[in-house]
Design a protein around this motif. Structure first.
Motif, short mmCIF file in Angstrom:
data_model
loop_
_atom_site.label_atom_id
_atom_site.label_comp_id
_atom_site.label_asym_id
_atom_site.label_seq_id
_atom_site.Cartn_x
_atom_site.Cartn_y
_atom_site.Cartn_z
N ARG A 146 0.84 -1.19 0.00
CA ARG A 146 0.00 0.00 0.00
C ARG A 146 0.88 1.24 0.00
O ARG A 146 1.99 1.23 0.51
N LEU A 147 0.36 2.30 -0.60
CA LEU A 147 1.12 3.55 -0.64
C LEU A 147 0.50 4.55 0.30
O LEU A 147 -0.72 4.65 0.40
N LYS B 126 -3.26 3.54 0.42
CA LYS B 126 -4.07 3.02 -0.69
C LYS B 126 -3.42 1.79 -1.27
O LYS B 126 -2.20 1.69 -1.30
N THR B 127 -4.25 0.92 -1.78
CA THR B 127 -3.72 -0.28 -2.43
C THR B 127 -2.93 0.12 -3.66
O THR B 127 -3.33 1.00 -4.42
N MET B 128 -1.78 -0.54 -3.83
CA MET B 128 -1.03 -0.31 -5.05
C MET B 128 -1.34 -1.50 -5.94
O MET B 128 -0.95 -2.62 -5.65
N ARG B 129 -2.11 -1.27 -6.98
CA ARG B 129 -2.50 -2.38 -7.82
C ARG B 129 -1.31 -2.76 -8.69
O ARG B 129 -0.76 -1.94 -9.41
N LYS C 68 0.43 -5.02 -11.64
CA LYS C 68 0.09 -5.85 -12.79
C LYS C 68 0.96 -7.09 -12.83
O LYS C 68 0.66 -8.05 -13.53
N GLU D 178 3.05 -10.49 -11.74
CA GLU D 178 2.76 -11.70 -10.98
C GLU D 178 3.49 -11.59 -9.66
O GLU D 178 4.23 -10.67 -9.43
#
Lengths: 475, 100
Positions: free
Chosen positions: A248-249, A258-261, A263, A265
């Protein structure tokens, strides 16, 4: 459901070493150079180049190990950590994996409940990545920072509150500053921190699922981010949800994480031994040499200040908070023997001036010798404390000594017995009632009468002498 | 899916590559052969041999911490696929967030 939760926190700190050159090449590490001007085939990872370890990096790492009671591995090795990111020109970071330079260190923090020891799992040597600047539809890369030496210091999950996390970081920074191996400047990114946090019901031995918080640019932000994240996790669990393991950032603007999405794997770094670099074998001789150059540890210095200068524990801890302040104090103490007065002045007027200018003790506008000179003038009754407080800002502004300013402004204390007696008699004549009160046993009015004399002299009368003469005349 | 096909897919993602289906078939076959060869090596009993990462008895090769001139920006940066006068230019790296 048990709503009494306990946070479990571990911190990862990256500290940039203040070597002159990068870890594996001779490029300068100076901060603020023009973009991409401190780069070469080695740090850019061109094919066929040969990285060579900077001896100062190993020396610094060994020193830090000794300052924090690490077990130094006699055999340590660099490894490649493979991943793709635009700030990493080689496609791998040279780091240490299963043979770090040190393991099992510790440091102690002063909590409200007393001293607490925080374990440090490991310390390893690695290289920094470049810097990305985000532009309009593209990103720009500056590789000056690529290959700057770092130490990564990973704590045990021994920290139980955001306050303890703050204290741990403060202590770690203090030790690193004492060791003089880093500038520890958070604004320039020479000290960076990531936090791992989970919560669990009090009394449960097993850890909960943790999240990792990044983008923590100051110790205050670390504390804030942890407070927010602990609260968030508690709410999720209380509502019957589960915590997902994620990065999270922290957003300092909103105070939220906040979630750091991602991409990618799951990370799959394919660590393997770095074939271009030879193992580091820390010898007895290297440890001896490092030990010889170690500074006094901050806790030891603090205890010594209490003992040697007879200072209260609080004073000693403020004065030893950073090494340059402690040096400044000791320099003053060479010239002025009223140690408590030096302490009072440094914690008051002096520190205020430094904070106003946001400079450290090294850049103090008044030399230690000159501050001592000012204080000696008070000690010797040449000026009053009140006048001294007027002189000090003048010293800051002009760089002149107290003696010079006193002479120029005619601020010398009136210590002539006759002159003071005249002033006292005048004051007593105007305050007959107070004199009567004093003679009737109200000794408290003495202070008032002395104050009146000081006022009449515009602060120039020698307070000691006024005191003496006043008591003599009144008796 | 065969093991070697899975490996090709995994490496494709890790290395941020785009591999066509035809290439995937070809690489799977090639990687399959390599894996088979490595399996052959596994037949050797190495239980009594310490893992070796360097074969020479040399350690602590270090250099002095004294700066040497870097190379000129102009000369390096022109080798980049995309750059301006100061920076390398790469596709946007934007960390995506979601409120949670």
């Amino acid at each position: 459901m048990n709503t009494d939760f306990e946070p479990v926190i571990g911190l990862e700190v990256h500290v940039q070493l203040n070597t002159k050159t990068k870890i594996f090449c001779g490029c300068s590490t100076k901060f603020g150079l023009l973009p991409n001007t401190s780069i070469c085939p080695v740090c850019l990872g061109y094919p066929g180049v040969l990285p060579v370890m900077n001896e100062e990096v190993v020396r610094s790492a060994v020193k830090v190990c000794l300052m924090m009671d690490f077990m130094i591995n006699t055999y340590s090795r660099m490894d490649r950590k493979n991943y793709f990111y635009p700030d990493l020109p080689k496609g791998y970071q040279i780091s240490q994996f299963d043979n770090p330079i040190g393991v099992k260190g510790k440091l102690s923090i002063d909590t409200d409940e007393g001293k607490k020891e925080i374990g440090i799992t490991r310390i390893h040597i690695e290289e920094d990545a470049g810097k990305l600047i985000h532009g309009d539809g593209v990103s720009y890369v500056d590789f000056n920072r690529t290959g700057v030496p770092l130490l990564e210091i990973v704590s045990e999950p021994d920290i139980r509150s955001s306050k303890e996390a703050y204290l741990y970081l403060k202590k770690l920074k203090q030790i690193l500053e004492y060791t003089k191996i880093s500038d520890c400047n958070m604004e320039e990114g020479s000290l960076r921190c990531d936090a791992n946090v989970s919560i669990r019901p009090k009394g449960q031995a097993q850890f909960g699922t943790k999240t990792e918080i990044k983008n923590l640019n100051s110790f205050k932000f670390v504390q804030k981010a942890l407070d927010y994240e602990i609260e968030r996790q508690m709410n999720v669990l209380k509502e019957g949800g589960t915590i997902s393991q994620e990065t999270r950032l922290f957003d300092s603007g909103t105070g939220k994480t906040k979630t750091m999405r991602s991409k990618e794997e799951a990370h799959d770094y394919h660590y393997f031994p770095e074939p271009d670099l030879l193992p580091i074998m820390v010898s007895e001789g290297m440890i001896k040499e490092a030990t010889f150059s170690l500074p006094e540890k901050p806790d030891d210095k603090c205890a010594r200040f209490e003992k040697q200068y007879g200072l209260p524990a609080y004073d000693a801890s403020v004065l030893t908070a950073d090494p340059s302040t402690a040096d400044y104090y000791e320099e003053c103490a060479k010239f002025c023997s009223n140690y408590k007065m030096i302490s009072n002045w440094m914690m008051g007027e002096w520190l205020r001036e430094l904070n106003e200018r946001s400079v450290s003790a090294v850049d103090s506008p008044v030399l230690a010798k000159d501050l001592a000179g000012l204080l000696n003038m008070i000690e010797n009754g040449k000026i009053s404390g009140k006048i001294a407080k007027e002189i000090f800002p003048e010293m800051v502004k002009t760089g002149k000594t107290a003696e010079q300013i006193v002479q120029e402004k005619g601020l010398t204390v009136i210590s002539d017995t006759g002159a003071i007696e005249t002033m006292i008699k005048e004051v007593l004549g105007k305050n007959e009632k107070s004199v009567q009160d004093y003679k009737n046993g109200k000794k408290g009015v003495l202070g008032f009468l002395i104050g009146q004399v000081m006022k009449a002299s515009k602060g120039k009368a020698d307070p000691k002498k006024v005191n003496e003469l006043m008591e003599k005349i009144l008796s | 899916m065969s093991d070697s096909k899975q490996i090709v897919n995994h490496v494709e993602k890790l290395a941020l590559l785009e591999i066509s289906p035809e290439e995937k078939d070809r690489f799977s076959e090639q990687i399959g052969k390599i894996l088979k060869f490595v399996e052959k090596l596994n037949e050797l009993d190495t239980t009594k041999i310490k893992p070796t990462s360097h074969i020479l008895p040399v350690q602590n090769v270090t250099r002095r911490d004294s700066p040497v001139p870097s190379i000129s920006r102009e000369n390096v940066i022109k080798l980049a696929p995309e750059a301006n006068n100061e920076f390398y230019i790469v596709p946007p790296v934007i960390q995506e967030f979601q409120e949670a």
